[in-house]
Design an enzyme around this catalytic site. Structure first.
Site, PDB file in Angstrom:
ATOM      1  N   ASP A  51      13.599 -14.655   1.888  1.00  0.00           N
ATOM      2  CA  ASP A  51      14.277 -15.623   1.019  1.00  0.00           C
ATOM      3  C   ASP A  51      13.293 -16.712   0.577  1.00  0.00           C
ATOM      4  OD1 ASP A  51      14.090 -17.042   3.361  1.00  0.00           O
ATOM      5  OD2 ASP A  51      16.225 -17.541   3.500  1.00  0.00           O
ATOM      6  N   SER A  52      12.021 -16.573   1.011  1.00  0.00           N
ATOM      7  CA  SER A  52      10.950 -17.412   0.443  1.00  0.00           C
ATOM      8  C   SER A  52      10.829 -17.154  -1.047  1.00  0.00           C
ATOM      9  CB  SER A  52       9.616 -17.119   1.149  1.00  0.00           C
ATOM     10  OG  SER A  52       9.364 -15.721   1.175  1.00  0.00           O
ATOM     11  N   ASP A  90      15.829 -10.046   3.956  1.00  0.00           N
ATOM     12  CA  ASP A  90      16.161 -11.338   4.556  1.00  0.00           C
ATOM     13  C   ASP A  90      17.584 -11.722   4.153  1.00  0.00           C
ATOM     14  OD1 ASP A  90      15.354 -13.393   6.162  1.00  0.00           O
ATOM     15  OD2 ASP A  90      14.030 -14.330   4.687  1.00  0.00           O
ATOM     16  N   LYS A 120      16.926  -9.255   8.354  1.00  0.00           N
ATOM     17  CA  LYS A 120      16.441 -10.348   9.207  1.00  0.00           C
ATOM     18  C   LYS A 120      17.400 -11.519   9.079  1.00  0.00           C
ATOM     19  CE  LYS A 120      12.770 -13.156   8.107  1.00  0.00           C
ATOM     20  NZ  LYS A 120      13.395 -14.501   8.105  1.00  0.00           N
ATOM     21  N   GLU A 122      18.037 -15.707  10.669  1.00  0.00           N
ATOM     22  CA  GLU A 122      17.487 -16.835  11.419  1.00  0.00           C
ATOM     23  C   GLU A 122      18.491 -17.322  12.454  1.00  0.00           C
ATOM     24  OE1 GLU A 122      16.330 -19.975   8.728  1.00  0.00           O
ATOM     25  OE2 GLU A 122      15.049 -18.654   7.537  1.00  0.00           O
ATOM     26  N   GLU A 189       8.095 -18.552  14.074  1.00  0.00           N
ATOM     27  CA  GLU A 189       7.463 -19.365  13.031  1.00  0.00           C
ATOM     28  C   GLU A 189       7.087 -20.751  13.550  1.00  0.00           C
ATOM     29  OE1 GLU A 189       9.388 -19.258   9.213  1.00  0.00           O
ATOM     30  OE2 GLU A 189       8.110 -20.834   8.395  1.00  0.00           O
TER      31      GLU A 189
HETATM   32  O1  KIV Z   1      11.391 -15.786   3.844  1.00  0.00           O
HETATM   33  C1  KIV Z   1      10.298 -15.469   4.344  1.00  0.00           C
HETATM   34  O2  KIV Z   1       9.331 -15.131   3.653  1.00  0.00           O
HETATM   35  C2  KIV Z   1      10.196 -15.519   5.802  1.00  0.00           C
HETATM   36  C3  KIV Z   1       8.827 -15.427   6.399  1.00  0.00           C
HETATM   37  C4  KIV Z   1       8.157 -16.732   6.260  1.00  0.00           C
HETATM   38  C5  KIV Z   1       8.863 -14.966   7.799  1.00  0.00           C
HETATM   39  O3  KIV Z   1      11.171 -15.670   6.468  1.00  0.00           O
END
Ligand code: KIV
Length: 271
Positions: A51-52, A90, A120, A122, A189
């Site tokens: 989600d970056s 994500d 993934k 969090e 992280e």
């Molecule tokens: O969203 C992302 O790119 C991430 C990485 C920084 C692990 O969660």
């Protein structure tokens, strides 16, 4: 360095074997076809559709605005472009927070509509029932502890996590609980290297560090950061392997100048 895994399709089981064999795991992010294809050709083991994308692709200040529909699109484009790497989707902010049912529906959409191989999310013990249920129904889950960018407004800062004993103990406890709940790998992280070493020894699943030192079983960076494409910030854990923003600016300026001067197109570029 050539490794046995360069010719093998990466699966969650393959990643576990790599940890047992002491082979480090490489991971990077992608949101589009060209980046995903280049990473896959370069034998990167895990491609995270992070989600970056919210910050480095869409230009938002945080990862919070990313929607399911936007993520589904990016994940679909990436899975279509990848043959070897494990593709992880994500889960965006609020896609797994409201209820277990909603988390299942959204994770299921990533697998069914966008062909992700894992998701993934969090967070620690507060998400154990959700993670357990996802794993029970056959959706592999990657955990993410330490600095969790979706909680930025709770903390108000991107400072290193786990620097106090209480915070370090909680991250270690969470890691052990997440492994018990069935995650196949864990992103750590921006935590101290000594803490990530402790966690990596305490769990049998691979730990994938970002700003977490060299003791993790693998490393991940945001591709736009390591390529020098995203210049807004440069934390010290990002090693820059290229300066693409500078190179692109130079190319664009040269093109602009050539068009203005009339030197482009030339005879060989015309019909
Ligand atoms: O969203 C992302 O790119 C991430 C990485 C920084 C692990 O969660």
């Amino acid at each position: 360095m050539s490794t046995h895994s360069e010719t093998t399709k990466i699966t969650t089981e393959q990643l576990r074997k790599m940890k047992r064999a002491g082979e480090k795991i490489s991971a990077l992010t992608a949101y589009d076809h060209i980046m995903a294809s280049l990473l896959d050709e370069s034998s990167i083991d895990i491609i995270l559709v992070g989600d970056s994308a919210s910050t480095v692709f869409a230009g938002n200040e945080t990862t919070l605005p990313m929607t399911m529909e936007e993520m589904l699109y990016h994940v679909r484009v990436v899975t279509k472009s990848v043959k070897r790497a494990l593709v992880v989707a994500d889960m965006p902010f609020m896609s797994y927070h409201v209820s277990i049912e909603e988390a299942i529906r959204n994770a299921g959409r990533f697998m069914k509509e966008s062909h992700a191989e894992a998701v993934k999310l969090e967070g620690g013990i507060e998400f154990l029932p959700t993670i357990k249920r996802l794993v029970e129904i056959g959706i592999p889950v990657m955990g993410h502890l330490g600095l969790t960018p979706q909680s930025i407004h709770k903390f108000g800062t991107y400072r290193t996590r786990g620097t106090s004993k209480a915070e370090a103990d909680k991250i270690l406890k969470d890691a052990i609980a997440l492994e018990k709940a069935g995650i196949f790998a864990l992103v750590l992280e921006k935590i101290p290297a000594a803490l990530s070493m402790k966690i990596s020894k305490a769990v049998s699943i691979p730990t994938i560090g970002i700003g977490a030192g060299g003791h993790c079983d693998g490393q991940i960076l945001v591709t736009h950061d390591m390529l020098g494409l995203y210049e807004k910030f440069h934390p010290r854990f990002v090693r820059r392997y290229a300066e693409l923003a500078k190179a692109m600016r130079k190319a664009f300026r040269n093109y602009h100048a050539d068009v203005k001067s009339g030197s482009f197109p030339g005879k060989n570029e015309s019909y």
